[in-house]
Scaffold this active site. Structure first.
Site, PDB file in Angstrom:
ATOM      1  N   HIS A  86       1.267  -0.491   0.077  1.00 25.66           N
ATOM      2  CA  HIS A  86      -0.120  -0.167  -0.261  1.00 25.66           C
ATOM      3  C   HIS A  86       0.724   1.236   0.230  1.00 25.66           C
ATOM      4  O   HIS A  86       1.791   1.512   0.582  1.00 25.66           O
ATOM      5  CB  HIS A  86      -0.755   0.412   1.149  1.00 25.66           C
ATOM      6  N   GLY A 135      24.808  20.403  21.354  1.00 28.64           N
ATOM      7  CA  GLY A 135      24.949  19.426  19.900  1.00 28.64           C
ATOM      8  C   GLY A 135      25.946  20.749  18.556  1.00 28.64           C
ATOM      9  O   GLY A 135      25.155  21.993  18.856  1.00 28.64           O
ATOM     10  N   ARG A 136      25.743  20.081  17.438  1.00 32.94           N
ATOM     11  CA  ARG A 136      26.179  21.014  16.564  1.00 32.94           C
ATOM     12  C   ARG A 136      24.942  21.670  15.927  1.00 32.94           C
ATOM     13  O   ARG A 136      23.696  20.983  16.187  1.00 32.94           O
ATOM     14  CB  ARG A 136      26.913  20.535  15.505  1.00 32.94           C
ATOM     15  N   SER A 137      24.640  23.012  15.710  1.00 28.76           N
ATOM     16  CA  SER A 137      23.614  24.026  14.845  1.00 28.76           C
ATOM     17  C   SER A 137      23.340  22.997  13.747  1.00 28.76           C
ATOM     18  O   SER A 137      24.110  22.636  12.704  1.00 28.76           O
ATOM     19  CB  SER A 137      23.774  24.734  14.175  1.00 28.76           C
ATOM     20  N   GLY A 138      22.023  22.559  13.497  1.00 28.64           N
ATOM     21  CA  GLY A 138      20.939  21.767  13.118  1.00 28.64           C
ATOM     22  C   GLY A 138      20.503  20.650  13.405  1.00 28.64           C
ATOM     23  O   GLY A 138      20.430  19.775  12.939  1.00 28.64           O
ATOM     24  N   SER A 139      21.426  20.130  14.986  1.00 32.43           N
ATOM     25  CA  SER A 139      20.984  18.526  15.462  1.00 32.43           C
ATOM     26  C   SER A 139      19.408  18.248  16.065  1.00 32.43           C
ATOM     27  O   SER A 139      19.512  17.348  15.838  1.00 32.43           O
ATOM     28  CB  SER A 139      22.258  18.493  16.246  1.00 32.43           C
ATOM     29  N   GLY A 140      19.055  19.196  16.177  1.00 33.90           N
ATOM     30  CA  GLY A 140      17.697  18.592  16.562  1.00 33.90           C
ATOM     31  C   GLY A 140      17.318  19.731  17.960  1.00 33.90           C
ATOM     32  O   GLY A 140      16.373  18.866  18.490  1.00 33.90           O
ATOM     33  N   LYS A 141      18.459  20.127  18.763  1.00 30.14           N
ATOM     34  CA  LYS A 141      18.052  20.356  19.996  1.00 30.14           C
ATOM     35  C   LYS A 141      16.823  21.650  20.043  1.00 30.14           C
ATOM     36  O   LYS A 141      15.995  20.732  20.827  1.00 30.14           O
ATOM     37  CB  LYS A 141      19.438  20.718  20.389  1.00 30.14           C
ATOM     38  N   SER A 142      16.497  22.570  19.534  1.00 27.86           N
ATOM     39  CA  SER A 142      15.383  23.432  19.493  1.00 27.86           C
ATOM     40  C   SER A 142      14.355  22.997  19.175  1.00 27.86           C
ATOM     41  O   SER A 142      12.711  22.932  20.089  1.00 27.86           O
ATOM     42  CB  SER A 142      15.737  24.592  18.744  1.00 27.86           C
TER      43      SER A 142
END
EC number: 7.4.2.5
Length: 707
Positions: free
Chosen positions: A83, A502-509
């Site tokens: 599907h 973590g690095r910028s853009g790692s999903g922390k926020s």
């Protein structure tokens, strides 16, 4: 494909579609209830499972050519179990956007590729909330209940309109009597009587006309207030994703379309419609005078309609273009004013002016085209009116000369014809305004028809204790974008202080946004005290979660009002206590007006560090059980940061605290540190424990900062 994999695909499809409709789903519970024999979810079981979640589902056999007319997303069911979910169809390019449940990614297919996959079986899905929303969809039908609500006023207006039409019918008859009887027989006494009667009729006509306009304006103003109030309430109830997907100027431009609707409602459109409804009475009297002249007037009416229908599509396209250009100007203006410090600092005023001049010239050019087209439309209507007048004059004169019509009857006929033509002309001209209003309603509909983040399943739960759990979380902001969070599993105990690095853009926020229920995860659950946030009332949740961001916005109010924003009646003692805890009390006390100091728009009257400390006090004043610091101290000077860090033990006491920071010194004393990279948790532990792994990301970041 084996049956187990087929089962997983059917279940995955249900998960994805449930999450799309903001419905919480527990896959294990679904398997327990509907997959008792372990053979997987066949079509019947799948439909029952979907209905148990509150989804409205039905099966249909549709050819590929009929799919564009369906409500999407829908599930394309295959006998072999492979599907897939049909997300969107671009009819111009014959492209099909589907969600591939095997690859777990959206992909685009051309028509031939799609036809190879599709087996003519489709399951249509809608949530009960969306069905209710569609029934209440904002368009012109929205005004019908409002009219019914004020039906008493509109009935009164209708009665007044009837009397106005009677007066309009009497006036030409008076003129006929004067021309045919009084002038011929020199009846001065009759003339005096008719003049007095006509003066009384005119007086009443003026009074009733003014009264009708007043009553109409009063009722439409009420509708305007209701619409404006509903618009603002709905705007504030929209999810964060709505605003992030649109420019500020575009949203402002849509809200300002309310002015167009207001002007239309309070104008002459509705009264002209009422006047036109009584035209059949005038036609009967006119037919009595002269069938030939009446046919000329009747023959002109389709000409008005044809001309308006011809002009309208062109005008609508131009108006669409005008709105788009205006929205661009609004967005650029908002952006320029917001970024004025950057523009001044970088001395780019000439470049910005050049861009504005080009956009403004484009808008003016489009506006001019709209004006020209509207003028052509109005002049075309005037041409038809003048042509009818000339024909009636020529034909009427022939009838008078031949003795079939008296001079008084000709004058009366022309006056009656004017009573019919006048509202028709007004409506033909108003039809152009209606095109603008139609666009305004559509633009406002983009706001009012967008689903709010509250749903019927939302419930208020007991006071938060502070335990947080992430279970198998997968999340991305758009269906065709990469995963921001991938397979996040994390348990946070009540009262625990967690550092997230973590690095910028790692999903922390993004992780903290899920805690605030700004977004619903694509897969998995976010739990607080064991309660699924997908089912929680957002307002209940956010009242108990304090958040301090890197860039906080203060309102143009006093410091006290900004700190006590959620509870304006809060005792001053609590405000001061929160300010002391945030290290803001000392500098506030030094201000001339203290806590009554107005901070200016977005806190422009304060320094960055002062604004940040007030924001921290605002987050603490309600004594939240969960506290989130998202780079909250990065903008502070060392003295201000030292004050905050000195009070951090008191701030964190009896709270679950999440601290996002790039400076590792901010989180080194946390109970546990979470290290994220590319949307995944790759390390966790205490500061010293993480430093032992010299090849780990935390150790690498620490070494960079030390050096």
């Amino acid at each position: 494909m084996d049956s187990q994999k087929n089962t997983n695909l059917a279940l995955q499809a249900l998960e994805v579609l449930a999450q799309y409709h903001n419905i919480s789903i527990n896959p294990e519970e679904i398997k327990h209830k509907f997959d008792i024999d372990g053979h997987g979810l066949n079509q019947t079981k799948w439909l029952l499972a979907a209905k148990s979640l509150g989804l409205k589902v039905r099966t249909a056999n549709k050819t590929v050519d009929r799919l564009p007319f369906l409500h999407l997303p829908a599930l394309a069911w295959r006998d072999d179990g492979e599907h897939f979910i049909l997300l969107k169809i671009d009819q111009e390019t014959d492209r099909y956007l589907i969600f591939d449940l095997i690859q777990k990614n959206p992909i685009v297919l051309d028509k031939n590729e799609f036809e190879e996959r599709y087996q003519s079986k489709v399951i249509l899905i809608a949530s009960r909330a969306s069905i209710v929303g569609n029934l209440a969809k904002f368009d012109f039908t929205w005004f019908i209940p409002a009219v019914i609500k004020y039906r008493k006023i509109f009935i009164e207006t209708l009665i007044v309109s009837i009397f106005l039409q009677i007066f309009a019918l009497i006036t030409p008859l008076f003129f006929q009597v004067v021309m045919d009887k009084v002038l011929v027989h020199r009846g001065f006494s009759t003339l005096n009587v008719i003049t007095v009667a006509l003066a009384i009729v005119v007086l009443f006509e003026i009074i009733l006309g003014g009264l009708r306009t007043y009553v109409f304006a009063h009722s439409t103003s009420r509708i305007d207030v209701e619409l404006g109030a509903r618009l603002f309430r709905h705007l504030l109830a929209l999810p964060i994703s709505y605003f992030e997907a649109r420019r500020v100027g575009d949203t402002v431009a849509r809200v300002r379309e309310l002015d167009q609707i207001r002007n239309f409602l309070t104008g002459q459109a509705l009264t002209s419609i009422l006047d036109l409804l009584f035209s059949f009475i005038f036609f009967a009297v006119m037919w009595y005078y002269s069938p030939k002249l009446t046919l000329v007037v009747l023959g002109s009416l389709p000409c008005y309609v044809i001309w308006s229908v011809f002009i309208s599509p062109i005008l609508r396209r131009r108006l669409d273009d005008k709105f788009a250009r205006n929205a661009d100007n609004q967005s650029f203006l908002v952006e320029s004013v917001t970024a004025i410090n950057t523009i001044k600092a970088m001395a780019i005023s000439p470049q910005m002016t050049n861009i504005w001049d080009k956009q403004l010239a484009s808008y003016v050019a489009v506006s001019f085209k709209v004006t020209v087209l509207a003028t052509i439309g109005q002049q075309g209507i005037q041409l038809i009116q003048k042509a009818v007048m000339v024909i009636n004059l020529w034909l009427g004169a022939h009838l008078v000369i031949s003795g079939d019509l008296s001079i008084g009857q000709l004058i009366a006929f022309n006056m009656l014809a004017g009573q019919i033509i006048s509202p028709v002309i007004r409506l033909a001209q108003i039809w152009q305004d209606f095109q603008q209003v139609g666009i305004s309603v559509t633009r406002l509909g983009d706001v009012l028809n967008s689903p709010t983040e509250n749903n019927t399943a939302s419930v208020s739960l007991p006071e938060i204790q502070g335990e947080i759990s992430f279970r198998n979380i997968k999340f991305r902001y758009k269906p065709d974008s990469p995963m921001i969070l991938n397979n996040i599993n994390l348990d946070i105990s009540q009262g625990e202080v967690i550092g997230i690095v973590g690095r910028s853009g790692s999903g922390k926020s993004t992780l903290t946004k899920l805690i605030q229920r700004f977004y619903i995860p694509e897969q998995g659950q976010v739990l607080i005290d064991g309660h699924d946030l997908a089912l929680a009332d957002p307002n209940w949740l956010r009242r108990q979660v304090g958040v301090v961001l890197q860039d906080n916005v203060l309102l143009n109010r006093s410091i006290r009002e900004n700190i006590a924003l959620t509870n304006p009646g809060m005792p001053m003692e609590k405000v001061i206590a929160a300010a002391k805890l945030a290290g803001a009390h000392d500098f506030i006390s030094e201000l001339r007006e203290g806590y009554n100091t107005v901070v200016g728009e977005q806190g422009a009257g304060l320094s960055g560090g002062q604004r940040q400390r007030i924001a921290i006090a605002r987050a603490l004043v309600n004594n939240p059980r969960i506290l989130i610091f998202d780079e909250a101290t990065s903008a502070l000077d060392y003295e201000s940061e030292n004050i905050i860090m000195h009070n951090m033990h008191k701030i964190c006491q009896n709270r679950t605290v999440l601290i996002i920071a790039h400076r590792l010194s901010t989180v080194k004393n946390a109970d546990r540190i979470i290290v994220m990279d590319k949307g995944e948790i790759i390390e966790q532990g205490k500061h010293q424990e993480l430093l032992k792994d010299e090849k780990g990301l935390y150790s690498y970041l620490h070494q960079l900062q030390v050096n």
